[in-house]
Design a protein around this motif. Structure first.
Motif, PDB file in Angstrom:
ATOM      1  N   GLU A 292     -64.373   3.234 -12.569  1.00 21.79           N
ATOM      2  CA  GLU A 292     -63.130   2.477 -12.678  1.00 21.79           C
ATOM      3  C   GLU A 292     -63.266   1.314 -13.651  1.00 21.79           C
ATOM      4  O   GLU A 292     -62.298   0.575 -13.863  1.00 21.79           O
ATOM      5  N   ASP A 293     -64.444   1.145 -14.222  1.00 13.36           N
ATOM      6  CA  ASP A 293     -64.673   0.058 -15.154  1.00 13.36           C
ATOM      7  C   ASP A 293     -65.848   0.448 -16.040  1.00 13.36           C
ATOM      8  O   ASP A 293     -66.523   1.457 -15.788  1.00 13.36           O
ATOM      9  N   LEU A 294     -66.109  -0.351 -17.056  1.00 14.16           N
ATOM     10  CA  LEU A 294     -67.248  -0.065 -17.924  1.00 14.16           C
ATOM     11  C   LEU A 294     -68.548  -0.115 -17.139  1.00 14.16           C
ATOM     12  O   LEU A 294     -69.453   0.694 -17.340  1.00 14.16           O
ATOM     13  N   TYR A 295     -68.646  -1.071 -16.234  1.00 16.87           N
ATOM     14  CA  TYR A 295     -69.848  -1.244 -15.421  1.00 16.87           C
ATOM     15  C   TYR A 295     -69.583  -0.756 -14.000  1.00 16.87           C
ATOM     16  O   TYR A 295     -68.450  -0.709 -13.539  1.00 16.87           O
TER      17      TYR A 295
ATOM     18  N   PRO B   7     -71.286  -4.836 -10.511  1.00 20.65           N
ATOM     19  CA  PRO B   7     -72.336  -5.870 -10.425  1.00 20.65           C
ATOM     20  C   PRO B   7     -71.803  -7.236 -10.833  1.00 20.65           C
ATOM     21  O   PRO B   7     -71.105  -7.369 -11.842  1.00 20.65           O
ATOM     22  N   VAL B   8     -72.117  -8.239 -10.045  1.00 24.00           N
ATOM     23  CA  VAL B   8     -71.602  -9.578 -10.310  1.00 24.00           C
ATOM     24  C   VAL B   8     -72.071 -10.097 -11.665  1.00 24.00           C
ATOM     25  O   VAL B   8     -71.365 -10.869 -12.315  1.00 24.00           O
ATOM     26  N   ALA B   9     -73.233  -9.663 -12.127  1.00 30.67           N
ATOM     27  CA  ALA B   9     -73.762 -10.153 -13.409  1.00 30.67           C
ATOM     28  C   ALA B   9     -72.826  -9.823 -14.567  1.00 30.67           C
ATOM     29  O   ALA B   9     -72.746 -10.573 -15.540  1.00 30.67           O
TER      30      ALA B   9
ATOM     31  N   THR C 280     -75.128  -5.369 -18.019  1.00 29.98           N
ATOM     32  CA  THR C 280     -75.789  -4.472 -17.074  1.00 29.98           C
ATOM     33  C   THR C 280     -75.610  -3.029 -17.548  1.00 29.98           C
ATOM     34  O   THR C 280     -74.936  -2.756 -18.537  1.00 29.98           O
ATOM     35  N   TYR C 281     -76.207  -2.112 -16.821  1.00 27.77           N
ATOM     36  CA  TYR C 281     -76.280  -0.715 -17.236  1.00 27.77           C
ATOM     37  C   TYR C 281     -74.898  -0.056 -17.220  1.00 27.77           C
ATOM     38  O   TYR C 281     -74.108  -0.258 -16.295  1.00 27.77           O
ATOM     39  N   ILE C 282     -74.634   0.759 -18.243  1.00 29.09           N
ATOM     40  CA  ILE C 282     -73.384   1.513 -18.356  1.00 29.09           C
ATOM     41  C   ILE C 282     -73.698   2.984 -18.120  1.00 29.09           C
ATOM     42  O   ILE C 282     -74.294   3.649 -18.974  1.00 29.09           O
TER      43      ILE C 282
END
Length: 228
Positions: free
Chosen positions: A99-102, A119-121, A135-137
């Protein structure tokens, strides 16, 4: 890196609601139709200016073999990504999607319950308490019911492709342990990409450029990182 789930925070929910409220249908773009195993998915694109940028969202509708609507969701990025059917070792059927890039999301097909992970980061909010960090995609996922491991292919933004392992004992909760497979590939520096090839029982086969390298379960389990 803080991998705490922030998908249900007021900050993230408000941002999603604001983006949806300003979107308009791109009349000149047809629906995309994608096959997802026994499912099909239509994707309709909407676009608008949001906070000075041209943003795109995608409305996804997933249908079963009988053309009955199973699930509907919005992807807040200009790529449809994956929507993969999974039968977990608990005998329940799920859809794992983006639902999002991350992050990632999960639908329990029978109960219609959903779980969303961001992820909050990687949540950008203009406050001192939350700072953006890449963060990882994930771009594809491959489940192994023998040991409840997901192999997620993808990359960090503009980085080399790699494969992450995620331990998922309960699909409706956040993964419990994780590992970048590149970090345990022998002579990793000589490879550009470390892609998922296939599961071989509990072992994972990785396509490292033009070579296939097997990583035994006994090895990768030793290096899995616990969520803090």
């Amino acid at each position: 890196m803080d991998l705490t789930n922030v998908a249900y925070s007021d900050e993230y929910q408000n941002m999603c609601s604001e983006m949806i409220s300003v979107m308009i249908l791109k009349e000149d773009e047809q629906d995309i139709v994608m096959s997802e195993g026994e499912y099909s998915r239509t994707i309709t694109t909407y676009t608008a200016m949001y906070e000075g940028f041209n943003y795109t969202i995608m409305l996804n509708k997933v249908y079963n073999f009988d053309n009955i609507l199973v699930h509907e969701y919005i992807n807040f990025y200009h790529h449809p990504f994956f929507c993969t059917p999974v039968t977990h070792s608990n005998d329940r059927k799920y859809l794992v999607y983006k639902e999002d890039l991350y992050g990632y999301s999960v639908l329990d097909i029978e109960s219609k319950e959903t779980f969303k992970y961001i992820p909050v980061a990687s949540l950008y909010i203009s406050t001192d308490s939350l700072k953006f960090e890449e963060t990882y995609i994930a771009t594809d996922i491959h489940y192994n019911p023998v040991n409840d491991m997901f192999a997620a292919g993808g990359c960090f933004w503009a980085g080399r492709y790699t494969t992450y392992l995620l331990e998922v004992k309960d699909p409706m909760k956040q993964f419990t342990r994780y590992l970048d497979c590149r970090t345990i590939v022998p002579h990793q520096a000589k490879y550009t990409d470390v892609d998922f090839h296939e599961w071989d029982g509990n072992d994972i086969l990785l396509k490292c450029d033009n070579e296939i390298i097997k990583i035994p379960q006994a090895k990768y389990m030793r290096f899995l990182k616990e969520l803090l």
